[in-house]
Design an enzyme around this catalytic site. Structure first.
Site, PDB file in Angstrom:
ATOM      1  N   SER A   1       0.844  -1.193   0.000  1.00  0.00           N
ATOM      2  CA  SER A   1       0.000   0.000   0.000  1.00  0.00           C
ATOM      3  C   SER A   1       0.883   1.248   0.000  1.00  0.00           C
ATOM      4  O   SER A   1       1.701   1.421  -0.903  1.00  0.00           O
ATOM      5  CB  SER A   1      -0.955  -0.038   1.192  1.00  0.00           C
ATOM      6  OG  SER A   1      -1.999   0.904   1.049  1.00  0.00           O
TER       7      SER A   1
ATOM      8  N   GLU B   1      -9.435  -5.238  -4.245  1.00  0.00           N
ATOM      9  CA  GLU B   1      -8.806  -4.189  -3.434  1.00  0.00           C
ATOM     10  C   GLU B   1      -9.830  -3.295  -2.739  1.00  0.00           C
ATOM     11  O   GLU B   1      -9.717  -3.001  -1.551  1.00  0.00           O
ATOM     12  CB  GLU B   1      -7.897  -3.321  -4.317  1.00  0.00           C
ATOM     13  CG  GLU B   1      -6.668  -4.010  -4.853  1.00  0.00           C
ATOM     14  CD  GLU B   1      -5.534  -4.068  -3.848  1.00  0.00           C
ATOM     15  OE1 GLU B   1      -5.692  -3.575  -2.721  1.00  0.00           O
ATOM     16  OE2 GLU B   1      -4.481  -4.626  -4.198  1.00  0.00           O
TER      17      GLU B   1
ATOM     18  N   HIS C   1      -7.970  -5.476  -0.085  1.00  0.00           N
ATOM     19  CA  HIS C   1      -6.724  -4.762   0.190  1.00  0.00           C
ATOM     20  C   HIS C   1      -6.117  -5.240   1.506  1.00  0.00           C
ATOM     21  O   HIS C   1      -6.796  -5.362   2.514  1.00  0.00           O
ATOM     22  CB  HIS C   1      -7.026  -3.259   0.280  1.00  0.00           C
ATOM     23  CG  HIS C   1      -5.814  -2.384   0.376  1.00  0.00           C
ATOM     24  ND1 HIS C   1      -4.918  -2.247  -0.655  1.00  0.00           N
ATOM     25  CD2 HIS C   1      -5.347  -1.600   1.383  1.00  0.00           C
ATOM     26  CE1 HIS C   1      -3.958  -1.411  -0.297  1.00  0.00           C
ATOM     27  NE2 HIS C   1      -4.195  -0.999   0.935  1.00  0.00           N
TER      28      HIS C   1
END
Length: 512
Positions: free
Chosen positions: A192, A315, A416
Site C-alpha cells: 500500500s 482491493e 486490500h
C-alpha cells in the site's frame, strides 16, 4: 553471532532465543523534533554505552482511526526513527546473507514497523535472509509539503517521510554487514503506502544503488501529486491549526495533539472534497521525486533492478467494508472523480460508458464503482509501471485472489491488505482475528508457504522461484503479459487485465 553489535553510531544489544536473534528499536536517525520537524533526517548522536535493543521503539504519532483498528506494537512518540532486525541464530556476523527491508503501509498516515503482523521471525527462520522493518514519519509529520512556506530563518524540506526511508537504507548499507547481511543484496519491499514509497524510490536518483530488487504490493503508484496541490493541502492544514503565513514558526513548538487532530481532519476531508485523492502523499519536488514515478518508468528512467509488483483481486472491498472515504465507490463519487480529472487535465481521454461496460460486464452502480476504484487506485498503476519497467529489468506481475470462507461471506474476498499475513507467515486463528473462524487455516498455511518461498527466492536468487511442482512465474512482457494468480493453487495466466487495459488508457495516469 553475539547479540552485542557495533553500529556506526554505537553498540546495541539484542536478544537470541537460540533460533532467532533480533534487535528492536535501533535508532537510525535523531529525534525529528523542534528545529528538525519537517526537515530531512539527521544522524543520531553517537553513544558509547551499550544500548538496549530488546524492545520496540516509539511509533510515529498518528490519529486513532476507529474504522481501521491497528495494533501498533508500541506507544506513539516523537522519537520514532528506529528500525528492527531479525536474523537466524545460525547466521554469523561474517556472513553475507541477502537483506529484505520492509516499508509498512497505512495510507501514508497510519501504521508502524512494530505491528505484530510484521514480526520477522518466519522470514528469518530459514536462515536465508536478514529482515529489517523501518519506522518513518507519517501523515503531516512526514508527507505534508511545507517547503513553499520556508523563510530565511526556517527551512522546510520536501518529502521528509521518504527521506526517512532513504536514511534508513543508507543505515542498512553502512551497518547491516555487522548483523550478517549483505549490503549489496538488499530487496526493498512494501505494501500500500509502503509500496508507493517503493515505486517512487524506484525512479528517484537519490535511491540509486541502495537496493538490488524491489517488491510492491498494492502500490498506489500514481498517487504522487504536484507542488500546487501540495500547497493547497498545506494551506488547509495551517488553517486547521489556526496558523497564518506570518507566524509559521509556531509550527516548531506546536503541541503534537494539535498536529494529529489537524492530520485527522485532512485525512477524512480531502478524499471527500476531491474523490480519488489522499491528503498526504509523496510530492513531485524536482529533486527527490523528479516526476510521476509511472511516467518515469514508462520513459525507461527507473532503476534497472528486478521487480515483483501486483495487487489483490478485490482491493476496494476493504474500503467499502470500513465505510472509508479513501476510495470513490458510489456512482456519485465516481462521477465527481471523473469531473475532477477532466477539469485538471482537459486532454485526458476518460473511459466512455461503453468502455466501462466492456471492462466491467454486467456491473452497475456500486458494483461497477468497486472495479473502477480498484483499477484507478491500484491495478492499472501497477500494470502501467510493469509495462514501463519491463524494458529495463525483469518484472513479475501477480494478482492475489485467495480468500478464506469468512472473508468471502463478508464480501471482502481478496481485499486490500489481505495478503499480508500470508507474505509474513503470521496467520492467526482466534477470537481477535475472525479470518479463519470458518476454517481455511490448513490451506492458508500452504498458500503462505508458497508466497514466502517466492518472495525469499526473489531476494536470494533474483527470481521468484516456487516450491517444487509449482508453475514457473515468467517475466511480464508485452507478448504474453504473464501474471501469477495466487489462489488455492497458483497458476500463470496471460493478459488477465485485457478488458480493463482497453478501458483505461495510460494517459489517465497523468491526473493522479
Amino acid at each position: 553471532m553475539s547479540t552485542v553489535v557495533e553500529t556506526a553510531h554505537g553498540p546495541v544489544r539484542g536478544v537470541d532465543d537460540g533460533r532467532i536473534a533480533w534487535w528492536k528499536g535501533v535508532r537510525y536517525g535523531a529525534p525529528p523534533t523542534g528545529d528538525l520537524r519537517w526537515r530531512a533526517p539527521e544522524p543520531p548522536e553517537p553513544w558509547r554505552e551499550i544500548a538496549d535493543a530488546s524492545a520496540f521503539g516509539p511509533v510515529c504519532p498518528q490519529p486513532v482511526e476507529p474504522r481501521i483498528p491497528i495494533d501498533l506494537g508500541a506507544p506513539q512518540g516523537d522519537d520514532c526513527l528506529t528500525l528492527n532486525i531479525w536474523a537466524s541464530s545460525e547466521i554469523d556476523c561474517g556472513d553475507r546473507r541477502p537483506v529484505m527491508v520492509w516499508i509498512h503501509g497505512g495510507a501514508y498516515v497510519l501504521g508502524s514497523a512494530n505491528q505484530p503482523l510484521y514480526d520477522g521471525r518466519a522470514f528469518a527462520d530459514s536462515g536465508d535472509v536478514v529482515v529489517v522493518t523501518v519506522n518513518y514519519r507519517l501523515g503531516a509529520f512526514g508527507f505534508l509539503d511545507l517547503s513553499s512556506f520556508s523563510t530565511p530563518g526556517r527551512r522546510f524540506d520536501t518529502n521528509v517521510g521518504m527521506r526517512d526511508v532513504l536514511h534508513a537504507l543508507h543505515w542498512v548499507r553502512d551497518n547491516i554487514a555487522a548483523f550478517g547481511g549483505d549490503p549489496d543484496r538488499v530487496t526493498l519491499f512494501g505494501e500500500s503506502a509502503g509500496a508507493g514509497i517503493v515505486t517512487t524510490l524506484l525512479t528517484s536518483p537519490a535511491a540509486e544503488g541502495l537496493f538490488a530488487g524491489a517488491i510492491a504490493q498494492s502500490s498506489p503508484a500514481t498517487s504522487v501529486y504536484d507542488a500546487s496541490r501540495a500547497r493547497r493541502v498545506a494551506e488547509q492544514y495551517l488553517a486547521a491549526l489556526g496558523i497564518g503565513d506570518n507566524d509559521i514558526d509556531r509550527l516548531t513548538d506546536a503541541p503534537v495533539d494539535a498536529l494529529i487532530a489537524a492530520s485527522r481532519s485532512l485525512f477524512n476531508d480531502v478524499p471527500l472534497q476531491n474523490p480519488g485523492t489522499l491528503a498526504f502523499v509523496p510530492i513531485v519536488d524536482g529533486d527527490l521525486v523528479p516526476d510521476n514515478p509511472v511516467k518515469l518508468a514508462r520513459e525507461g528512467r527507473s532503476h534497472p533492478v528486478p521487480l515483483i509488483i501486483g495487487t489483490n483481486k478485490h482491493e476496494a472491498a476493504l474500503f467499502r467494508f470500513m465505510k472509508s472515504p479513501l476510495m470513490p465507490i458510489t456512482p456519485e463519487a465516481i462521477s465527481a472523480m471523473f469531473a475532477q480529472m477532466a477539469a485538471e487535465q482537459p486532454d485526458v481521454v476518460l473511459p466512455t460508458d461503453d468502455l466501462l461496460g466492456t471492462a466491467y460486464p454486467g456491473l452497475r452502480g456500486k458494483a461497477r464503482g468497486m472495479g473502477v476504484a480498484r483499477d484507478v487506485g491500484f491495478r492499472m498503476p501497477s500494470v502501467w509501471l510493469a509495462e514501463g519497467h519491463s524494458a529495463v529489468a525483469p518484472v513479475y506481475l501477480y494478482r492475489f485472489d485467495w480468500a478464506t470462507t469468512m472473508l468471502r461471506l463478508l464480501r471482502l474476498g481478496g481485499a486490500h491488505a489481505t495478503e499480508l499475513p500470508f507474505v509474513w507467515g503470521n496467520l492467526v486463528a482466534g477470537p481477535k482475528d475472525p479470518t479463519f473462524r470458518l476454517g481455511g487455516m490448513k490451506t492458508g498455511k500452504v498458500v503462505s508457504a508458497r508466497i514466502q518461498a517466492r518472495w525469499r527466492n526473489f531476494a536470494t536468487q533474483g527470481k521468484p522461484l516456487g516450491l517444487d511442482g509449482e508453475p514457473e512465474w515468467l517475466p511480464y512482457q508485452e507478448a504474453d503479459r504473464a501474471c501469477l494468480v495466487i489462489d488455492r493453487q497458483d497458476s500463470v495466466a496471460n493478459d488477465v487485465d485485457l478488458h480493463i487495459r482497453s478501458a483505461w488508457g495510460s494517459d489517465v495516469l497523468s491526473f493522479r
